[in-house]
Design a protein around this motif. Structure first.
Motif, PDB file in Angstrom:
ATOM      1  N   VAL A 113      -0.173  11.125   1.599  1.00 45.08           N
ATOM      2  CA  VAL A 113      -0.923  12.329   1.269  1.00 45.08           C
ATOM      3  C   VAL A 113      -1.120  13.131   2.547  1.00 45.08           C
ATOM      4  CG1 VAL A 113      -3.087  13.216   0.337  1.00 45.08           C
ATOM      5  CG2 VAL A 113      -2.059  11.154  -0.626  1.00 45.08           C
ATOM      6  N   GLN A 145      -2.603  23.279  -5.916  1.00 50.76           N
ATOM      7  CA  GLN A 145      -2.833  22.209  -6.887  1.00 50.76           C
ATOM      8  C   GLN A 145      -1.837  22.337  -8.029  1.00 50.76           C
ATOM      9  OE1 GLN A 145      -6.815  20.863  -7.810  1.00 50.76           O
ATOM     10  NE2 GLN A 145      -6.347  21.008  -9.984  1.00 50.76           N
ATOM     11  N   TRP A 204       6.314  13.234  -7.289  1.00 51.75           N
ATOM     12  CA  TRP A 204       5.051  12.516  -7.443  1.00 51.75           C
ATOM     13  C   TRP A 204       5.180  11.669  -8.707  1.00 51.75           C
ATOM     14  CZ3 TRP A 204       0.947  11.555  -4.589  1.00 51.75           C
ATOM     15  CH2 TRP A 204      -0.224  11.138  -5.188  1.00 51.75           C
ATOM     16  N   VAL A 244       4.217   9.935 -11.982  1.00 49.48           N
ATOM     17  CA  VAL A 244       3.190  10.166 -13.003  1.00 49.48           C
ATOM     18  C   VAL A 244       3.359   9.204 -14.185  1.00 49.48           C
ATOM     19  CG1 VAL A 244       2.834  12.576 -12.338  1.00 49.48           C
ATOM     20  CG2 VAL A 244       4.547  12.044 -14.064  1.00 49.48           C
ATOM     21  N   ASN A 286      -3.829  15.820 -12.240  1.00 51.36           N
ATOM     22  CA  ASN A 286      -3.520  16.863 -11.261  1.00 51.36           C
ATOM     23  C   ASN A 286      -3.390  16.227  -9.893  1.00 51.36           C
ATOM     24  OD1 ASN A 286      -6.181  16.987  -9.849  1.00 51.36           O
ATOM     25  ND2 ASN A 286      -6.866  17.524 -11.893  1.00 51.36           N
ATOM     26  N   THR A 287      -2.734  16.943  -9.001  1.00 55.65           N
ATOM     27  CA  THR A 287      -2.497  16.436  -7.658  1.00 55.65           C
ATOM     28  C   THR A 287      -2.454  17.583  -6.664  1.00 55.65           C
ATOM     29  OG1 THR A 287      -1.024  15.116  -6.256  1.00 55.65           O
ATOM     30  CG2 THR A 287       0.035  16.486  -7.940  1.00 55.65           C
ATOM     31  N   ARG A 288      -2.758  17.252  -5.435  1.00 53.67           N
ATOM     32  CA  ARG A 288      -2.618  18.191  -4.324  1.00 53.67           C
ATOM     33  C   ARG A 288      -1.442  17.781  -3.423  1.00 53.67           C
ATOM     34  NH1 ARG A 288      -6.637  21.854  -4.200  1.00 53.67           N
ATOM     35  NH2 ARG A 288      -8.549  21.365  -5.297  1.00 53.67           N
ATOM     36  N   PHE A 289      -0.635  16.858  -3.909  1.00 56.62           N
ATOM     37  CA  PHE A 289       0.518  16.372  -3.145  1.00 56.62           C
ATOM     38  C   PHE A 289       1.473  17.494  -2.760  1.00 56.62           C
ATOM     39  CE2 PHE A 289       4.959  14.833  -3.252  1.00 56.62           C
ATOM     40  CZ  PHE A 289       4.931  14.045  -2.109  1.00 56.62           C
TER      41      PHE A 289
END
Length: 182
Positions: A55, A103, A130, A132, A139-142
């Motif tokens: 991350v 995001q 990512w 899943v 949700n992700t901030r990757f």
């Protein structure tokens, strides 16, 4: 002074006990059968699981405007094992040049997840993805800081062998929130 054979016996007993305790900690990677007369533990190598992505450090706070778009597409029907199936989410709205992702939310549906089911959400190409598989929505901030003008793809696969009953793909969605450049 103890007999040399007694020391060897105690050493093997302690080594077997510590290997057994270690096997309980490691679980599926090392298997030691109690009372087995093997000279070495049996190592079971399973499928390689990719490490979770590192991350990135949180981006500096953005005080400018933000935007978002949602893209929906029907998921493919899965009819065979070990075949990649893809749902492409094109950028469907005008995103300002230089906009960066802050995001990404996803939602996918499939009629049942058999053992071996895998799903990954990829940005631009399959090099930035990512996993899943365990969550059909979230949700992700990757993908933070990446170009918001690039499409996302959801890749499915069912690993394994043997027959597979067809799985009906349902509606899938991504919502991309992005920072508008100043």
């Amino acid at each position: 002074m103890p007999d040399r054979r007694a020391l060897l016996w105690w050493g093997l007993l302690l080594a077997g006990w510590s290997a057994h305790a270690w096997a309980q900690t490691v679980e599926r990677n090392l298997s030691v059968t109690p009372n087995a007369r093997a000279t070495r533990p049996l190592v079971i190598i399973g499928p390689v699981q990719p490490a979770p992505p590192v991350v990135s450090a949180p981006a500096a706070p953005h005080t400018g405007a933000i935007g978002s778009y949602a893209a929906e597409a029907p998921g493919p029907d899965i009819r065979a094992r070990n075949v990649d199936y893809a749902t492409v989410f094109p950028v469907i709205e005008r995103v300002p040049a230089g906009a960066t992702i802050n995001q990404v939310a996803w939602r996918y549906a499939i009629a049942g997840k058999p053992p071996g089911f895998e799903a990954v959400l990829c940005w631009k190409d399959a090099a930035t993805c990512w996993t899943v598989s365990d969550a059909s929505n979230g949700n992700t901030r990757f993908f933070n800081g990446r170009d918001a003008n690039q499409a996302f793809t959801l890749l499915y696969r069912v690993r394994g062998s043997g027959a597979l009953a067809p799985l009906k793909g349902e509606m899938n969605q991504v919502i991309v929130t992005y920072d508008v450049p100043r």
